[in-house]
Every structure is written in C-alpha cells, then in structure tokens.
Write an enzyme that holds these catalytic residues in place. Structure first.
Site, short mmCIF file in Angstrom:
data_model
loop_
_atom_site.label_atom_id
_atom_site.label_comp_id
_atom_site.label_asym_id
_atom_site.label_seq_id
_atom_site.Cartn_x
_atom_site.Cartn_y
_atom_site.Cartn_z
CB SER A 24 -0.92 0.01 1.22
OG SER A 24 -0.15 -0.05 2.41
CG ASN A 111 -3.81 -4.46 13.25
OD1 ASN A 111 -3.24 -4.41 12.16
ND2 ASN A 111 -4.22 -5.59 13.79
CB THR A 156 -40.59 26.05 -8.37
OG1 THR A 156 -41.75 26.39 -9.13
CG2 THR A 156 -40.43 27.05 -7.23
CG HIS A 157 -41.71 22.41 -10.86
ND1 HIS A 157 -41.98 21.13 -10.49
CD2 HIS A 157 -42.35 23.21 -9.98
CE1 HIS A 157 -42.77 21.14 -9.41
NE2 HIS A 157 -42.99 22.39 -9.08
CB SER A 278 -14.64 24.21 -28.87
OG SER A 278 -14.66 23.32 -29.96
CE LYS A 284 -19.63 25.30 -27.04
NZ LYS A 284 -19.62 23.87 -27.35
CG ASN A 286 -16.99 24.79 -24.03
OD1 ASN A 286 -18.00 25.25 -24.53
ND2 ASN A 286 -16.11 24.07 -24.69
CD GLU A 291 -19.09 21.72 -19.14
OE1 GLU A 291 -19.69 20.96 -19.89
OE2 GLU A 291 -18.17 22.48 -19.51
CE1 TYR A 318 -6.15 -2.87 9.20
CE2 TYR A 318 -5.29 -5.09 8.89
CZ TYR A 318 -5.43 -3.79 8.45
OH TYR A 318 -4.85 -3.41 7.27
CD GLN A 323 -2.68 -2.39 2.67
OE1 GLN A 323 -2.03 -2.60 3.68
NE2 GLN A 323 -2.42 -3.00 1.53
N1 ARG Z 1 -1.07 -1.02 5.71
C1 ARG Z 1 -2.05 -1.45 6.64
C2 ARG Z 1 -3.34 -0.61 6.44
O1 ARG Z 1 -3.24 0.37 5.78
C3 ARG Z 1 -1.57 -1.26 8.03
C4 ARG Z 1 -2.08 -2.24 8.99
C5 ARG Z 1 -1.62 -3.59 8.63
N2 ARG Z 1 -1.83 -4.53 9.65
C6 ARG Z 1 -1.59 -5.82 9.49
N3 ARG Z 1 -1.77 -6.58 10.47
N4 ARG Z 1 -1.16 -6.29 8.37
O2 ARG Z 1 -4.38 -0.95 6.90
#
Ligand code: ARG
Length: 458
Positions: A24, A111, A156-157, A278, A284, A286, A291, A318, A323
């Site tokens: 991650s 965790n 309205t509407h 455009s 144009k 825009n 948007e 957990y 993650q």
């Molecule tokens: N990278 C993990 C998360 O974002 C951290 C916690 C991971 N804990 C574990 N027991 N693998 O949630």
C-alpha cells in the site's frame, strides 16, 4: 532481499504478485510525517514509562527525524517488499540506528498505528477544508453584497416562478456551506480520538501511558475499547459522507452556473481565466470548471459507496480489507479541496448580466401570485383570487401580453375590485419589497443576512 519485519514464522519467500497486491506504500506514503510524529510520541512514552531507556528513546527519536528528512529529500526508495509506510520508516530507521530501531514497535501493532496515522492526517485535512469552506462563504457573501439589488427570476421546476434578489439566491449557497462546515466540525470530534495502545486488538501487556501519548499528539480523547479502536473507520465514512453532501451543493451550484452562462439564459459571463475553448468550434467558451466540479461529485459519491461497501459485514477486529480505505479517503480530500478552492477563485470572476436578468423577470407571469394576493387583500378568499388570477393569465396569453400589459378595463372584466393601484403592486420592485417574511427575499432581509454572514466569518 531484506528479511520481512514479520518474517519470523515464514520459511518460503512471498510470491511477487502477493507482494504487489499487499503493498500500500504507493498510497499511504502520504502519511509519512504523521507516522513519524506518532512514532516519536510512542517512543517518548515508552521511555517515560521505563519500557525502554531514555538513551534508547533519544537515539530512536533522532533517527526518526533523520528518516523524516530523508523522505522529504526524496532519499528513500519505496518498494512493494516493504509493504507500507510503517515498514519503510522502521526499515530506514534501522539503517540509521542499527539494533535499537527494533525497540520502536514495542507495545504497538500496525493496526493501532495506521488508525492513529489516518486520524492525525484527517484532523489536519478537516481543518484545511473548514478554512476553504469559510473562504468560499466569504467570496459568496461578498458577491451577494456587491450585487445586492440585482433581480432575477426565481424558479421552481426550472419554470419561472417569482422574482428574487440575485443576492438572496447566492446566500442560499452560503447557508448550505454553513451546514457543511458544521458537519465537518462534528466529524472532527469523532476523528479526534487517540487509538494507540490498542495494539493488535486486545490492548497490550506493557504498562503504556495512553494519556501521555494523547497529550503529545494533541488529541482530545483516547479510545475506550481496544477492539473498536482498530476496527473503527466510522470517522472515514462520516468524512466522505460530509464531503459528498458538500460536493452535492457545489454540483447544484455548478449546474446553475452552467445554465446561467448559456446563451439561452445569458445571466452571467464567466471570465476567460475560468473557461476553455473548443478545438473545433471557434466561438465556444465552455464553463469547464463548473462542469468538472459537477462531474467530480460523482467520484466523491463513488468513494462513499466504496468505503461503505468495504466496511459492510467486516468482522471485528482489523481486516486487511481496511487497507483499501485510503484511496477513497485521499481522493475525497484532494477532490473536495480543489473544488472549494477553484470555486473561491471563480466566483469573483463572474460578471452578472443585470439587464438580462431584469428583462427575464418581466416575462413569464411571475406576478400572477401577487395579482392573487392583491385580490385577497381586497377581501377575495385566496382560492378564489388564485382562480381569478389563473383566468387572467390565460386571457393575457391568448392576447399575447403579460399581466402588467393589460389595461384596467381588461382587468375590470374579471374583477370590479381591481383598481389603478394594481399596476404598482405588480412591479418587480414592489413584489420583492413585499416578501418581508423572515428569510424572504426583500432587500432588508438579504442585507441583514449578508451583514450577519460577515460577522460570522470574522
Ligand atoms: N497497511 C495497513 C493498512 O493500511 C496497516 C495495517 C496492517 N496490519 C496488518 N496486520 N497487516 O491498513
């Protein structure tokens, strides 16, 4: 290959694809400063409670500050092998301090660590977002102030309904943003809870001092239940939900700006700096910003669906599913911030086409309600005057006129109670002036609302 920090019970190497799906770091690297700050507080607490020595703590803290500098200078290379920001920091610390780095994770789990990092991050971002909301509210109140007496058709509407002060219409968005701000302030309270000390899920056997960490990290409370501390992502849901509502408001505003800037309406002109051209149609101009904000609302609402679906049915405590909370969270923060910011800059750059708005007010029978009110004042029960006014609208339509263009003689055919004073009664100015019920569109009300807004925003 460096041995994994959790590699003790493993004899086989992790599959490369597992490393990839497990990592991650590409997302949570943005938490580095919170992770390091949290670790420094944790280490200071460990020393304070004599779980490690003061010397060890001092070495670790120094090392962590060095890691911080290394990350800021781009000297740390991120790799999937080291999974997440926590492991990268710990690994880098080990390279600086050697053996003692291994004591950092005493009485802690990733965790509770990730729960801490996300809460610290989000507290800061909620404050940034509140500041951006206040900025936008100021811009809106200023625009309303500068155009206080511009009149526009109210709808309205999406059908012409009754005339309004344009400033009153703008101040409706001020109110929406005010509620958004309150929602974020409320969400902040539940984010402001310090989870460290929950460890993996059950608490820790070490005599940790959670209050000490809470104070160092400027939290208001500590979590009450270790299982909840590592499982709770309600604050993320609340945040994204509040952000979704704020985005809904911006998208409604966007829709109006888009409509108003079309040649069909012609109520406003958005400056060149906030529009684009455009590649094929030279004429144009825009309203892309509006948007895009309207479009990005879909992303944020999508993020809300993602986090809710992610958490649904997750058993305690957990689970690695969690993650996946960071991408929707970070994306929501980034999206909402840029949208609020760009709106604050675009609004002052919108030209109000006062004449066009006024002209639109004189067509579409927006004074039909007032004609009914006029008759009611003269003693006709409202349902009856409503019906009379309706008949007059049909008559005017058949004769290709507006109500105010009919002659007194024509009016008299429908009610002998109608006198010359009706014509003044049906002017746009007097229609607006008479709407003085609290919160209504009359000039004095709007002026007060703007004054109160400036007071609130001080
Ligand atoms: N990278 C993990 C998360 O974002 C951290 C916690 C991971 N804990 C574990 N027991 N693998 O949630």
């Amino acid at each position: 290959m460096s041995e994994k920090l959790w590699g003790g019970r493993f004899s086989e190497k992790t599959d490369k694809l597992v490393e990839k799906i497990n990592a991650s770091i590409h997302v949570d690297k943005r938490l580095y400063s919170k992770d390091i700050k949290g670790s420094i507080a944790h280490v200071k607490m460990l020393a304070h409670e004599s779980i490690i020595t003061e010397d060890e703590a001092a070495t670790i803290v120094k090392g962590l500050l060095k890691v911080h500098a290394q990350i800021e200078n781009g000297e740390i290379e991120y790799s999937d092998e080291l999974e997440d920001i926590h492991m990268h920091v710990e690994d880098a610390l080990g390279k600086i301090t050697g053996e003692v780095a291994k004591k950092l994770h005493t009485a802690r789990s990733r965790n509770d660590q990730i729960a801490l990092d996300v809460r610290m991050y989000l507290k800061d971002e909620i404050n940034n977002i509140i500041d951006l909301i206040i900025g936008l509210q100021k811009t809106i109140a200023q625009k309303a102030h500068d155009n206080i007496d511009v009149v526009m058709p109210g709808y309205t509407h999406l059908q012409r309904a009754q005339p309004l002060l344009f400033s009153h219409h703008l101040m409706a968005y001020y109110e929406m943003l005010k509620r958004d701000k309150q929602r974020f302030e409320d969400c902040f309270k539940r984010t402001d809870v310090m989870p460290l000390g929950a460890a993996a899920l059950a608490g820790t056997t070490y005599s940790v001092n959670r209050e000490f960490v809470k104070e160092l990290l400027d939290f208001s409370r500590i979590s009450e239940n270790s299982i909840d501390a590592v499982s709770d992502r309600d604050f993320v849901v609340e945040f994204i939900s509040s952000a979704s509502i704020a985005m809904l408001h911006l998208s409604r505003f966007s829709e109006e700006l888009i409509l108003w800037s079309s040649s069909e309406f012609g109520f406003i002109t958005i400056s060149d700096a906030f529009t684009t051209g455009s590649s094929i149609m030279p004429q144009k101009k825009n309203p892309d910003v509006a948007e895009l904000v309207r479009g990005k609302t879909g992303r944020v609402v999508g993020n809300l669906m993602a986090i809710i679906t992610l958490l649904k049915s997750l058993p305690l405590a957990y689970n690695k599913d969690m993650q996946e909370d960071k991408e929707p969270l970070f994306d929501t923060v980034d999206t909402l911030k840029i949208c609020l910011d760009v709106y604050s800059r675009m609004i002052p750059n919108i030209k109000i086409n006062k004449e066009k708005m006024l002209e639109s007010c004189s067509k579409g029978f927006m004074n039909a309600t007032d004609l009914a009110d006029y008759l009611t004042v003269k003693g006709v029960p409202f349902r009856e005057s409503h019906s009379l006014s309706g008949k007059l609208v049909v008559y005017a339509l058949e004769n290709k006129k507006e109500l105010q263009d009919l002659s007194l003689k024509e009016f008299k055919k429908f009610s002998y109670l109608i006198e010359d004073d009706l014509f003044e009664y049906l002017t746009i100015e007097s229609m607006i002036k008479r709407r003085k019920s609290y919160g209504g569109t009359c000039y004095d009300n709007v002026k007060n609302a703007i004054t109160n807004a400036f007071d609130e925003l001080k």
